[in-house]
Design an enzyme around this catalytic site. Structure first.
Site, PDB file in Angstrom:
ATOM      1  N   GLY A 170      48.389  63.711  34.208  1.00 49.70           N
ATOM      2  CA  GLY A 170      47.840  63.562  32.875  1.00 49.70           C
ATOM      3  C   GLY A 170      48.771  64.072  31.805  1.00 49.70           C
ATOM      4  O   GLY A 170      49.943  64.375  32.061  1.00 49.70           O
ATOM      5  N   GLY A 185      48.922  66.914  30.253  1.00 54.11           N
ATOM      6  CA  GLY A 185      49.442  68.257  30.484  1.00 54.11           C
ATOM      7  C   GLY A 185      50.603  68.269  31.453  1.00 54.11           C
ATOM      8  O   GLY A 185      51.621  68.937  31.226  1.00 54.11           O
ATOM      9  N   ASP A 213      40.110  59.549  33.328  1.00 58.07           N
ATOM     10  CA  ASP A 213      39.446  59.463  32.023  1.00 58.07           C
ATOM     11  C   ASP A 213      39.977  58.333  31.157  1.00 58.07           C
ATOM     12  O   ASP A 213      39.345  57.972  30.167  1.00 58.07           O
ATOM     13  CB  ASP A 213      39.616  60.776  31.246  1.00 58.07           C
ATOM     14  N   SER A 271      39.710  31.830  42.038  1.00 57.41           N
ATOM     15  CA  SER A 271      41.074  31.321  42.188  1.00 57.41           C
ATOM     16  C   SER A 271      41.978  31.721  41.028  1.00 57.41           C
ATOM     17  O   SER A 271      43.198  31.666  41.158  1.00 57.41           O
ATOM     18  CB  SER A 271      41.063  29.794  42.312  1.00 57.41           C
ATOM     19  N   GLN A 309      40.975  32.358  50.086  1.00 57.52           N
ATOM     20  CA  GLN A 309      40.710  31.202  49.242  1.00 57.52           C
ATOM     21  C   GLN A 309      41.612  31.219  48.014  1.00 57.52           C
ATOM     22  O   GLN A 309      42.460  32.084  47.866  1.00 57.52           O
ATOM     23  CB  GLN A 309      39.230  31.197  48.850  1.00 57.52           C
ATOM     24  N   GLY A 339      42.216  27.762  46.468  1.00 57.53           N
ATOM     25  CA  GLY A 339      42.612  26.392  46.193  1.00 57.53           C
ATOM     26  C   GLY A 339      44.119  26.260  46.183  1.00 57.53           C
ATOM     27  O   GLY A 339      44.808  26.804  47.046  1.00 57.53           O
ATOM     28  N   GLN A 372      33.426  35.097  47.617  1.00 55.20           N
ATOM     29  CA  GLN A 372      32.685  34.666  46.437  1.00 55.20           C
ATOM     30  C   GLN A 372      31.438  35.500  46.196  1.00 55.20           C
ATOM     31  O   GLN A 372      30.870  35.479  45.109  1.00 55.20           O
ATOM     32  CB  GLN A 372      32.261  33.196  46.587  1.00 55.20           C
TER      33      GLN A 372
END
Length: 942
Positions: free
Chosen positions: A297, A299, A345, A714, A757, A759, A852
């Site tokens: 973070g 700090g 955060d 997709s 999947q 396509g 899905q």
């Protein structure tokens, strides 16, 4: 040693008995490609040599053509009279004495090199098509080269005190033993020695930190560097010794799926003092590290930049006190610092999101979703406290994603003396509508406009006394930090970890310490301390009650998400209604396969329509249901209340488009007075919008505002970078692959070929491969060839041979369902099994429609609500400007960067779409394929 050649030698030692032979041998091996790693001579002040009888020693190193191929040669000068008899040139050399054989993939190229360097050699069976080549070095040793790879040469070699080298075949590196470094009390950084990059996690742990460490380690090795980990954060820097360890390629295997930080983090008061930083500097110099990537973070990153600022003075003090030598002082005069932000955060300015934030949001939403069922059962209210001392990002996104009734955040404080009535009135109104539960999300740093803290207990007491609700408080606490990282955090941490290494290598002493950020879906480098200062300004602005500035300092999406929650939560207020003549009847239809977020988008559209005075209509079962059964009805506020957490499609969806009967469709639009149409779905929804736009010439009822909200796993709808449902699908694939990879790892020698999947779009396979650590991916964009399969199978052979069953060596391959008509998932599995020759096995796995289903992820829920509300605003603007018949009023709403865009469907279709392939022309994620290969170890670059 027998006559059999030994491939893939990690380290070997040669002895020259005269200075002339020594020099000649040194030049000989340098011609073959060996480079000097280190030199020890009689003039060496420390007089450190591995063997006491050596007068001189040169350590040479060469990296092979394949990832993991390397060898270290120790050449020693020991005065004496020992010599080897030369080979007879009339017979085959390989049968006359012991030989050392290297793997070399291009022997004809080697023939040319040896000939140009006037080095005698023998080719077998002939010079035009050699299978083996042998040369004799000046000492009489027979050295061979073969293009037949020996996979068993990849077994990890143990540390050898005699050789002084710790071999790490999987990383292609060889590094002097720590014992020798300690004995010399110096770090020899001769020309050609690799740069050493250390990575450290600090501060609070965050899911995704391990993915970042993995990416840093592997990409650093790929770039020809040595990777180190500093264990236990700054405490490890101060302690030194075994707390700073080199990471081999295999050391970070499986880390993608691990939560927390496996290299540890700890508070360190000593580092805050100069004496502690002095010890840390000494420890880094002893390890030979001059670059540090810190994940933590604000700090932690502030401490890192302070360390860099102090570094020149620390080095000078170490030199003055003789703690390091002048040579070391000159070599390590500068320290490179790069920051990665790991914070649940999401409280760092200058970046849209931090590592761990979305994983934490997952934990919160999972908890609130579970609480909802018991709340409904008992008609209760729950006050859920989430983390966020100075930042309300988690609270706002959780409220939006779970359909919470009220939210308290520090950046938009509740009005003192008013919030009690506002909350109680809102919850009472919701109950009158028939709602059986009440969920209030409160950030731990929630305040009112006079900076008075608002606690969960305060809210509970108020609801119990004034609204008479049976109220419970749930404080999630450190549950929010736990669990595996979600798909987005794995991707973000990996991409940022890779860029951190590039930032190190591009850094100069004058370059300000960079922080790796993501802005507008692009990885960027921002000045670290500038970002920290902006972050502190948020807390300062709140302290000064300048809440508008505090909101402005947050990422661009924060305010938009908060407004979206407000617009889709409160019951219609006539003060927000449009004039009667401006109100619309807005129809919503789902087209295509189900995708997570469809219901969330519909809920948000319905709620915002009602809050503006519009009438929302649901078309059931797609265009076919509309045309054949007149399936259309109004939706109320309470009808859609629980839809934000539900997967699938509550109003039904199919792939039918309006061209089933365009004339009848126009009649239905006119019959039901439809003034605006929202089409939620994938490429079929995009096609439907295009058809309706083209039909406007003949059918005036289509001259209304229309928009497609892309929703498909997709992620193949042009005009947007992300579609609703793709994040849900990625997380489903990730969890599925984590499970089967665990099975593969348990059996040690198994490969799973998983079919996903998508396509003709390789998005799921590509990003899925990145976040699961796949060995290979196959996509429709790149197809599948025999050469690809051969390369990947060779890589699998090498990997399994190298591991020798010792580690979690299960492997995963992802194949898109449309990657090839010939090389199906089963065929690839059979080919791998056949080529493996029982050394390992292959299995196939197909998650199918699991991808899905399931509840949508928080990201898909939040995006859906945001896009739906913006779509209604778009319709209102079109209506106000009389643009219903204009081309721009039929648009694809998309996410590009952090912004929401509306692009005319005709423009998207002509400029951005591969119609036949049903995908965008230029997909932003395509470049990840090469990164998957790199992190799998299939490519290597110096």
């Amino acid at each position: 040693m027998s006559e059999n050649a030994v491939h893939g030698i990690s380290c070997y030692s040669l002895v020259a008995t005269s200075e002339g032979a020594y020099d000649e041998t040194l030049k000989f091996y340098q011609k073959l490609g060996f480079q000097k790693l280190a030199f020890f001579g009689i003039s060496d002040t420390h007089n450190v040599r591995v063997c006491n009888n050596s007068v001189r020693e040169d350590w040479l190193h060469v990296r092979g053509s394949n990832d993991g191929e390397s060898a270290t040669l120790k050449l020693r000068y020991v005065p004496g009279e020992f010599s080897l008899s030369p080979v007879s040139e009339e017979a085959e050399w390989r049968g006359q004495k012991t030989s050392i054989v290297f793997y070399y993939p291009n022997l004809p190229e080697l023939v040319k090199k040896l000939s140009s360097d006037s080095i005698k050699f023998q080719s077998l069976p002939n010079e035009k098509k050699p299978d083996e080549i042998y040369v004799e070095d000046p000492l009489g040793n027979l050295v061979g080269f073969s293009d037949r790879y020996n996979p068993f040469a990849h077994a990890n070699m143990k540390k050898s005190v005699e050789s002084g080298v710790q071999s790490n075949m999987s990383s292609g590196t060889s590094t002097p033993l720590d014992a020798i470094n300690k004995a010399t009390k110096q770090t020899t950084k001769a020309p050609g020695v690799k740069k050493k990059i250390a990575v450290m996690t600090s501060g609070g742990d965050a899911p995704g930190m391990n993915a970042a460490v993995r990416a840093v380690a592997r990409y650093a090795i790929h770039r020809g560097c040595d990777a180190f980990a500093v264990y236990e954060g700054y405490e490890g820097l101060v302690q030194g010794g075994d707390m700073i360890r080199q990471l081999a390629w295999g050391d970070v295997r499986g880390w993608l799926a691990e939560g927390g930080t496996l290299i540890g983090t700890a508070r360190c008061m000593a580092f805050r003092e100069r004496a502690g930083r002095l010890r840390a500097a000494k420890n880094l110099i002893t390890a030979g590290v001059d670059s540090l990537i810190v994940c933590g973070g604000d700090g932690s990153l502030t401490g890192a930049d302070l360390f860099r600022s102090d570094w020149p003075g620390l080095v000078q003090e170490l030199e003055d006190t003789k703690a390091i030598t002048t040579e070391q002082s000159n070599l390590y005069r500068n320290l490179t610092i790069v920051g990665l932000v790991g914070s649940i955060d999401n409280d760092m300015s200058s970046t849209d999101v931090t590592i761990g934030a979305f994983s934490s949001l997952h934990r919160i939403c999972e908890a609130v979703d579970s609480i909802s069922s018991t709340a409904i059962s008992h008609s209760r209210a729950f006050v859920v406290e989430v983390m966020g001392r100075h930042c309300g990002w988690l609270a706002v996104l959780a409220a939006l994603a779970t359909g919470a009734d009220f939210v308290f955040v520090p950046e938009r404080p509740a009005q003192v003396g008013k919030w009690q009535d506002e909350m109680c009135n809102a919850l009472s109104a919701f109950r009158k509508e028939g709602k059986r539960k009440s969920i209030i999300i409160v950030a731990e740093g929630a305040i009112d406009s006079e900076l008075n803290h608002i606690s969960a207990e305060d809210i509970k007491k108020l609801l119990s006394e004034r609204v008479h609700l049976d109220t419970r408080v749930t404080t999630l606490g450190h549950v929010q930090r736990g669990g595996i990282p979600c798909a987005y955090d794995r991707m973000l941490a990996t991409l940022q970890g890779v860029d951190a290494v590039d930032a190190v290598l591009a850094s100069t002493p004058e370059t300000p310490s960079p922080m790796i950020a993501i802005n507008g879906n692009k990885i960027n480098r921002k000045p670290l301390m500038e970002a920290v200062k902006l972050t502190h300004k948020v807390a300062d602005a709140i302290e000064k009650k300048d809440f508008a500035s505090a909101m402005d300092l947050r990422d661009p999406e924060f305010a938009d998400y908060l407004h979206t929650w407000e617009g889709t939560t409160f019951i219609q207020d006539e003060k927000n209604f449009l004039a009667p003549e401006e109100r619309m009847r807005v129809a919503i239809v789902h087209v295509g396969a189900p995708a997570g977020g469809m219901n969330s988008a519909t809920r948000a559209a319905v709620r915002y329509c009602l809050n503006r005075g519009h009438t929302p209509l649901a078309i059931d079962n797609g265009f076919s249901g509309f045309l054949r059964h007149d399936s259309i009805h109004e939706l109320s506020w309470i009808d859609v209340d629980e839809w934000c957490i539900r997967g699938g499609s509550e109003i039904g969806t199919n792939r039918d488009t309006p061209d089933l009967d365009m004339g009848h469709c126009a009649y239905k639009f006119q019959q039901h007075n439809i003034d605006g149409l929202i089409i939620v779905g994938g490429f079929e929804a995009f096609t439907a919008l295009s058809q309706l736009e083209h039909a406007r010439v003949n059918y005036p009822s289509f001259r209304i505002p229309m928009a497609t909200i892309p929703a498909t796993i997709s992620n193949n709808v042009p005009g947007t970078e992300f579609s609703l449902g793709c994040d849900t699908c990625l997380n489903s694939v990730m969890e599925y692959c984590d499970t089967i990879k665990q099975s593969a790892s348990a059996s040690r020698r198994r490969v799973f070929v998983c079919e996903v999947q998508g396509g003709k779009s390789g998005y799921i396979a590509t990003v899925g491969g990145l976040i699961t650590g796949a060995s290979a991916i196959y996509t429709p964009e790149d197809g599948i060839t025999l050469d690809m399969l051969r390369t990947d199978i060779d890589h699998l052979k090498q990997t399994f041979a190298m591991e020798a069953g010792r580690n979690r060596a299960g492997q995963l391959i992802l194949r898109n369902e449309c990657a090839s008509k010939v090389y199906t998932t089963d065929v690839i599995g059979d080919i791998i099994s056949e080529e493996a020759k029982h050394r390992f096995s292959a299995r196939t796995a197909i998650p199918g429609h699991v991808q899905q289903g399931g509840n949508p992820t928080p990201m898909d829920r939040a995006r859906a609500a945001r896009l739906a509300m913006r779509t209604i605003r778009f319709f209102e603007n079109c209506r106000a400007d009389n643009l219903g018949s204009e081309t721009g009023s039929a648009a694809v709403i998309g996410i590009r960067g952090t912004g929401v865009t509306f692009t005319p469907v005709a423009e998207v279709e002509s400029n951005e779409t591969e119609i036949e392939q049903r995908r965008p022309k230029n997909a932003w994620w395509r470049g990840m394929h090469e990164l998957v290969n790199i992190l799998a170890g299939k490519t290597f670059s110096a």
